[in-house]
Design a protein around this motif. Structure first.
Motif, PDB file in Angstrom:
ATOM      1  N   PHE A 124       0.913  -1.111   0.135  1.00  0.00           N
ATOM      2  CA  PHE A 124       0.052  -0.028   0.087  1.00  0.00           C
ATOM      3  C   PHE A 124       0.997   1.246  -0.020  1.00  0.00           C
ATOM      4  N   SER A 125       0.309   2.332  -0.132  1.00  0.00           N
ATOM      5  CA  SER A 125       1.068   3.711  -0.259  1.00  0.00           C
ATOM      6  C   SER A 125       0.588   4.549   0.961  1.00  0.00           C
ATOM      7  N   ILE A 163      -2.103   6.081   1.209  1.00  0.00           N
ATOM      8  CA  ILE A 163      -2.965   7.426   0.860  1.00  0.00           C
ATOM      9  C   ILE A 163      -4.350   6.826   0.837  1.00  0.00           C
ATOM     10  N   ILE A 164      -5.166   7.142   1.889  1.00  0.00           N
ATOM     11  CA  ILE A 164      -6.569   6.593   2.197  1.00  0.00           C
ATOM     12  C   ILE A 164      -7.626   7.131   1.204  1.00  0.00           C
ATOM     13  N   GLU A 165      -8.383   6.081   0.708  1.00  0.00           N
ATOM     14  CA  GLU A 165      -9.136   6.554  -0.339  1.00  0.00           C
ATOM     15  C   GLU A 165     -10.542   7.040   0.442  1.00  0.00           C
ATOM     16  N   GLU A 166     -10.820   6.488   1.366  1.00  0.00           N
ATOM     17  CA  GLU A 166     -11.981   7.002   2.125  1.00  0.00           C
ATOM     18  C   GLU A 166     -12.016   6.435   3.498  1.00  0.00           C
ATOM     19  N   ASN A 199     -10.357   3.739   8.013  1.00  0.00           N
ATOM     20  CA  ASN A 199      -9.657   4.037   7.083  1.00  0.00           C
ATOM     21  C   ASN A 199      -9.454   3.081   6.010  1.00  0.00           C
ATOM     22  N   GLU A 224      -7.886   1.450   2.332  1.00  0.00           N
ATOM     23  CA  GLU A 224      -7.374   1.666   0.969  1.00  0.00           C
ATOM     24  C   GLU A 224      -6.991   0.439   0.390  1.00  0.00           C
ATOM     25  N   ARG A 225      -7.359   0.209  -0.997  1.00  0.00           N
ATOM     26  CA  ARG A 225      -7.041  -1.169  -1.632  1.00  0.00           C
ATOM     27  C   ARG A 225      -5.574  -0.954  -2.062  1.00  0.00           C
ATOM     28  N   MET A 273      -1.947  -1.151  -3.811  1.00  0.00           N
ATOM     29  CA  MET A 273      -1.299  -0.053  -4.612  1.00  0.00           C
ATOM     30  C   MET A 273      -1.261  -0.858  -5.982  1.00  0.00           C
ATOM     31  N   THR A 319       3.288   5.146   9.641  1.00  0.00           N
ATOM     32  CA  THR A 319       2.087   5.255   9.055  1.00  0.00           C
ATOM     33  C   THR A 319       0.985   4.938  10.432  1.00  0.00           C
ATOM     34  N   THR A 347     -10.326  11.137   6.937  1.00  0.00           N
ATOM     35  CA  THR A 347     -10.029  10.010   7.386  1.00  0.00           C
ATOM     36  C   THR A 347     -10.480  10.041   8.787  1.00  0.00           C
TER      37      THR A 347
END
Length: 218
Positions: A2-3, A5-8, A100, A102-103, A105, A162, A190
Motif C-alpha cells: 500500500f502507499s 494514501i487513504i481512499e475514504e 480508514n 485503502e485498496r 497499490m 503509518t 480520514t
C-alpha cells in the motif's frame, strides 16, 4: 502493498465473533468493485475480502459517487485473526465506527505516500493535540523497548510512519513518542476526525529503517 494514501473511510455495519477470529462487515463506495481474496488495508491492517454484498437498488448505470464516510455502496466482510486483534486496534471497533480503507497499490502510478506493507507493528496512544493555526499536531506514545528499537521499530525526524493506515511525516521524535501534523483535508477525510487524547491507533514503522537495522546487526 500500500502507499498510505487513504481512499475514504468505511463504516462498520456488523461484527461477528467466530471462535478466536472476528468478522467485520463494512460499507463503502467501492465495495462492489472488490473481489473475493482481494487485500484491503483497514486502519493500516491488510485484511482479505471473504464475502461481498452488492448495493440494493440503483439505476444500473454503474456510476459511483465516492461519499464522505462510506454512505452508499455495497458491503463486504473481512476476517481478523487473534494475532491481528492482539497487535492492533481492530478489536476495539464498534458498529458505526469509521475505518480508514485503502485498496492495494497499483504498480503503474506515482507513489504519493511511502511503502506500506499493511503489517501493523503495534498500537500507540494519542497523548496530546495541539492547534497549529489551521492544522493539528497529534502526539502519539508507544511502549519504550530498546530491543525492538534495535530492530528498526522507531521513528526519525522527517521520516515516514503509518498511523491508522495514513502515510505521515514524523516530527519531534523521542525514544517512544512522535508527532505528526494533520492538514484539514486529511482530518476531514480520514478517521483522524475521531481521534482524541486517549485514542488508540495502529502504527507501522518504516520498512526501510527495519532493513537498515537488520543489516547493521548482521
Amino acid at each position: 502493498m500500500f502507499s498510505g494514501i487513504i481512499e475514504e473511510f468505511a463504516t462498520v455495519v456488523a461484527i461477528k465473533k467466530d471462535r478466536e477470529n472476528i468478522d467485520f462487515t463494512l460499507k463503502c463506495s467501492f465495495a462492489d468493485e472488490l473481489k473475493i481474496d482481494q487485500s484491503v488495508a483497514h486502519n493500516g491492517v491488510c485484511l482479505t475480502v471473504v464475502t461481498i454484498t452488492p448495493p440494493t437498488g440503483g439505476d444500473g448505470g454503474g456510476q459511483i459517487t465516492p461519499p464522505t464516510g462510506g454512505d452508499g455502496g455495497g458491503q463486504y466482510t473481512v476476517t481478523a485473526m487473534k494475532e491481528t486483534l492482539d497487535r492492533t486496534n481492530l478489536g476495539l471497533l464498534k458498529v458505526g465506527d469509521k475505518v480508514n480503507v485503502e485498496r492495494s497499490m497499483l504498480m503503474n502510478g506515482r507513489l504519493d505516500g511511502h511503502i506500506v506493507q499493511g503489517h501493523v507493528d503495534e498500537t500507540a496512544r494519542c497523548t496530546a493535540m495541539e492547534d497549529a493555526d489551521g492544522s493539528t499536531y497529534f502526539t502519539f506514545e508507544y511502549p519504550e523497548n530498546r530491543e525492538m528499537a534495535k530492530k528498526g521499530y522507531f521513528t526519525v525526524d522527517k521520516g515516514s510512519v503509518t498511523v491508522n493506515g495514513v502515510s505521515l511525516t514524523v516530527c519531534r521524535p523521542t525514544a517512544n513518542t512522535f508527532q505528526v501534523a494533520i492538514i484539514p483535508y486529511t482530518f476531514e477525510h480520514t478517521n483522524f476526525c475521531d481521534i482524541r487524547v486517549g485514542s488508540v491507533v495502529n502504527i507501522e514503522f518504516d520498512i526501510l529503517g527495519k532493513y537498515i537495522a537488520r543489516l547493521q546487526q548482521l
